[in-house]
Design a protein around this motif. Sequence first.
Motif, mmCIF file in Angstrom:
data_model
loop_
_atom_site.group_PDB
_atom_site.id
_atom_site.type_symbol
_atom_site.label_atom_id
_atom_site.label_comp_id
_atom_site.label_asym_id
_atom_site.label_seq_id
_atom_site.Cartn_x
_atom_site.Cartn_y
_atom_site.Cartn_z
ATOM 1 N N GLY A 197 11.777 4.301 0.184
ATOM 2 C CA GLY A 197 13.170 4.032 -0.178
ATOM 3 C C GLY A 197 13.262 3.015 -1.302
ATOM 4 O O GLY A 197 14.076 3.156 -2.229
ATOM 5 N N GLN A 198 12.409 2.009 -1.231
ATOM 6 C CA GLN A 198 12.420 0.971 -2.265
ATOM 7 C C GLN A 198 12.071 1.548 -3.636
ATOM 8 O O GLN A 198 12.639 1.172 -4.652
ATOM 9 C CB GLN A 198 11.427 -0.151 -1.886
ATOM 10 C CG GLN A 198 11.270 -1.247 -2.923
ATOM 11 C CD GLN A 198 12.565 -1.996 -3.199
ATOM 12 O OE1 GLN A 198 13.473 -2.008 -2.380
ATOM 13 N NE2 GLN A 198 12.666 -2.609 -4.376
ATOM 14 N N VAL A 199 11.150 2.500 -3.643
ATOM 15 C CA VAL A 199 10.743 3.121 -4.906
ATOM 16 C C VAL A 199 11.923 3.851 -5.553
ATOM 17 O O VAL A 199 12.144 3.757 -6.759
ATOM 18 C CB VAL A 199 9.551 4.070 -4.650
ATOM 19 C CG1 VAL A 199 9.403 5.074 -5.766
ATOM 20 C CG2 VAL A 199 8.277 3.278 -4.479
ATOM 21 N N PHE A 200 12.701 4.549 -4.725
ATOM 22 C CA PHE A 200 13.885 5.236 -5.260
ATOM 23 C C PHE A 200 14.883 4.230 -5.805
ATOM 24 O O PHE A 200 15.448 4.399 -6.874
ATOM 25 C CB PHE A 200 14.561 6.071 -4.159
ATOM 26 C CG PHE A 200 13.996 7.445 -4.060
ATOM 27 C CD1 PHE A 200 14.537 8.486 -4.783
ATOM 28 C CD2 PHE A 200 12.907 7.702 -3.251
ATOM 29 C CE1 PHE A 200 14.009 9.753 -4.705
ATOM 30 C CE2 PHE A 200 12.364 8.960 -3.159
ATOM 31 C CZ PHE A 200 12.910 9.992 -3.898
ATOM 32 N N PHE A 201 15.108 3.187 -5.006
ATOM 33 C CA PHE A 201 16.116 2.192 -5.384
ATOM 34 C C PHE A 201 15.722 1.482 -6.672
ATOM 35 O O PHE A 201 16.527 1.309 -7.579
ATOM 36 C CB PHE A 201 16.262 1.172 -4.244
ATOM 37 C CG PHE A 201 17.491 0.326 -4.370
ATOM 38 C CD1 PHE A 201 18.687 0.739 -3.785
ATOM 39 C CD2 PHE A 201 17.488 -0.856 -5.072
ATOM 40 C CE1 PHE A 201 19.835 -0.029 -3.905
ATOM 41 C CE2 PHE A 201 18.633 -1.627 -5.203
ATOM 42 C CZ PHE A 201 19.802 -1.206 -4.613
ATOM 43 N N THR A 202 14.465 1.109 -6.755
ATOM 44 C CA THR A 202 14.054 0.266 -7.871
ATOM 45 C C THR A 202 13.952 1.034 -9.185
ATOM 46 O O THR A 202 14.219 0.485 -10.248
ATOM 47 C CB THR A 202 12.715 -0.432 -7.562
ATOM 48 O OG1 THR A 202 12.438 -1.340 -8.615
ATOM 49 C CG2 THR A 202 11.548 0.538 -7.458
ATOM 50 N N LEU A 203 13.579 2.301 -9.122
ATOM 51 C CA LEU A 203 13.350 3.028 -10.375
ATOM 52 C C LEU A 203 14.544 3.875 -10.803
ATOM 53 O O LEU A 203 14.474 4.561 -11.818
ATOM 54 C CB LEU A 203 12.108 3.914 -10.245
ATOM 55 C CG LEU A 203 10.801 3.135 -10.402
ATOM 56 C CD1 LEU A 203 9.631 3.918 -9.832
ATOM 57 C CD2 LEU A 203 10.538 2.789 -11.855
ATOM 58 N N SER A 204 15.631 3.800 -10.062
ATOM 59 C CA SER A 204 16.842 4.585 -10.387
ATOM 60 C C SER A 204 16.514 6.066 -10.526
ATOM 61 O O SER A 204 17.101 6.755 -11.360
ATOM 62 C CB SER A 204 17.485 4.107 -11.696
ATOM 63 O OG SER A 204 17.648 2.733 -11.725
ATOM 64 N N ILE A 206 0.838 -1.216 0.000
ATOM 65 C CA ILE A 206 0.000 0.000 0.000
ATOM 66 C C ILE A 206 0.869 1.260 0.000
ATOM 67 O O ILE A 206 0.764 2.085 -0.910
ATOM 68 C CB ILE A 206 -1.011 -0.041 1.169
ATOM 69 C CG1 ILE A 206 -1.979 -1.201 0.917
ATOM 70 C CG2 ILE A 206 -1.756 1.276 1.310
ATOM 71 C CD1 ILE A 206 -2.856 -1.546 2.088
ATOM 72 N N PRO A 207 1.782 1.425 0.995
ATOM 73 C CA PRO A 207 2.657 2.612 0.911
ATOM 74 C C PRO A 207 3.557 2.576 -0.315
ATOM 75 O O PRO A 207 3.916 3.636 -0.856
ATOM 76 C CB PRO A 207 3.485 2.551 2.200
ATOM 77 C CG PRO A 207 3.311 1.199 2.742
ATOM 78 C CD PRO A 207 2.022 0.669 2.232
ATOM 79 N N TYR A 208 3.892 1.378 -0.744
ATOM 80 C CA TYR A 208 4.744 1.260 -1.937
ATOM 81 C C TYR A 208 4.031 1.840 -3.164
ATOM 82 O O TYR A 208 4.593 2.646 -3.900
ATOM 83 C CB TYR A 208 5.087 -0.223 -2.151
ATOM 84 C CG TYR A 208 5.805 -0.511 -3.442
ATOM 85 C CD1 TYR A 208 7.177 -0.347 -3.548
ATOM 86 C CD2 TYR A 208 5.107 -0.954 -4.569
ATOM 87 C CE1 TYR A 208 7.834 -0.593 -4.738
ATOM 88 C CE2 TYR A 208 5.751 -1.207 -5.759
ATOM 89 C CZ TYR A 208 7.120 -1.023 -5.846
ATOM 90 O OH TYR A 208 7.758 -1.269 -7.031
ATOM 91 N N LEU A 209 2.773 1.461 -3.352
ATOM 92 C CA LEU A 209 2.036 1.965 -4.518
ATOM 93 C C LEU A 209 1.731 3.458 -4.390
ATOM 94 O O LEU A 209 1.729 4.188 -5.383
ATOM 95 C CB LEU A 209 0.752 1.150 -4.722
ATOM 96 C CG LEU A 209 1.015 -0.305 -5.158
ATOM 97 C CD1 LEU A 209 -0.279 -1.109 -5.190
ATOM 98 C CD2 LEU A 209 1.708 -0.378 -6.517
#
Lengths: 84, 385
Positions: free
Chosen positions: B232-239, B44-47
């Motif tokens: 943080g994961q969103v930043f990491f994953t999408l460069s 949920i927070p990820y999306l």
Amino acid sequence: MKWITPYYLVFMLGAWLVTDGWQVIALKHIDPAAQVTFLSLEFSQITFIWLVRAFLVAAILFINFAVWWAWRNRSSQGVDHARA
Amino acid sequence: MKQRENWGSRLGVILAVAGSAVGLGNFLRFPVKAATYGGGAFMIPYLIAIVFLAIPLAWMEWTLGRYAAIHGHGTGPGLLDKMFKKPWAKFAGSFGLFAPTFISFYYVFIQSWLLAFAWYSLNGQLLNAVQSNTITSFFGDFIMLNTKIGPIPAAIFFFVITFLANFSVLAFGVRRGIERLNKYAMPLLLLMGVGLLIRVLTIPGIEAGLAYMWNPDFSALTNPRVWIEASGQVFFTLSIGIAVILCYASYVKKDEDLVLSSLSAVGTNTFAEVILSGTIVVPLAMILYGANIAEVAQMGTFGLGFQTMPMVFGKLPLANLLQFVWFSMLFLAGMTSTISIQQPLITFCEDELKFKRLKSIAAVAIFTGFGAFVAIFGLAGGALS
């Protein structure tokens, strides 16, 4: 995009610094007694990590030197840009 | 002004940017974060972060890339110099050079592990390690340079192959190198992912893992850490935020639809992360560890990818093949990401230092090779900390 994204970003960065960031930066998670070997040389782990950080700072300075060099050459060629 | 290269097609640029985004973060980091922070609740927070952080910031980077390209630049120093017209601006823009380059120092080494493990899957060494219950020492010996091929540590051998392969692609340039690689690698990667997904969904007992990943426990949302980690994961994953997209976008043709291309790339990455990785990795790991999700999380990123997954695949028919597909998929994901984080410094050498392509490649290879040396030999000492 104009309001939510910047505040979301700043809030998350601030929250990370408070919860984890400072611990990581200050190496609070590293055992002060831990020893490591790098190319047959013995270091305390904290010293070693600071040396790696110094290496990264040196790399940053090198890249910035390349930036300065590039603009210096452009200046001498009369290319339109900000002052070097 | 010197004519800059362009991507050959819209599909090419979308696949290249998606290739940059789809990397080890999708298949190794995301599952660990999701497992640690509530499974379905993490989504949920990820999306939300995808909508409010990733998409706007990606649009911004694409637009900045186009603006930079109009003025003959493709990296941070040139862009900020043009925007602010102050002496400090170009130095501030160097963040867009050293951030991706520093990531490449260790990322290439990890990418080379994947090539090695794909090889060990094929020749049966990995399956032997799984069956003799020595996978932990097998992995540890490999990354700590104790496994040898003749006198050379195997990890160094595979690193050199990987390093040369990456720079060989980059030497062909944006269109004939990066774009061509992504046009083959991305569909193949997605095909492998879908193949693994189908196999995983047909394993008896997978329901518990799927339920954990897709039934949110809303109480987890009160934990602020879940929100921080998801962002943080969103930043990491999408460069995003490290000027890689900016650099790629500077090669987009002037009439290209940036909004659509950006959304397509974000969509492809989210599919790979949420649908493929979210459905394959954690549910599969839960087959090995039962409902003890804490143990899955404790394995960490590398434990999950290099030990748990081979162990689970080792229990299935055609174990070698499944292990090979898993590591090959990760290797392709790693390669398409690695070349994207090495490209900004190459672009800088070409645009600002006026180096020829091969001279730029050689300069960046020496610089990143030196950084990788520190990462490889300093791994045991915590250089990545």
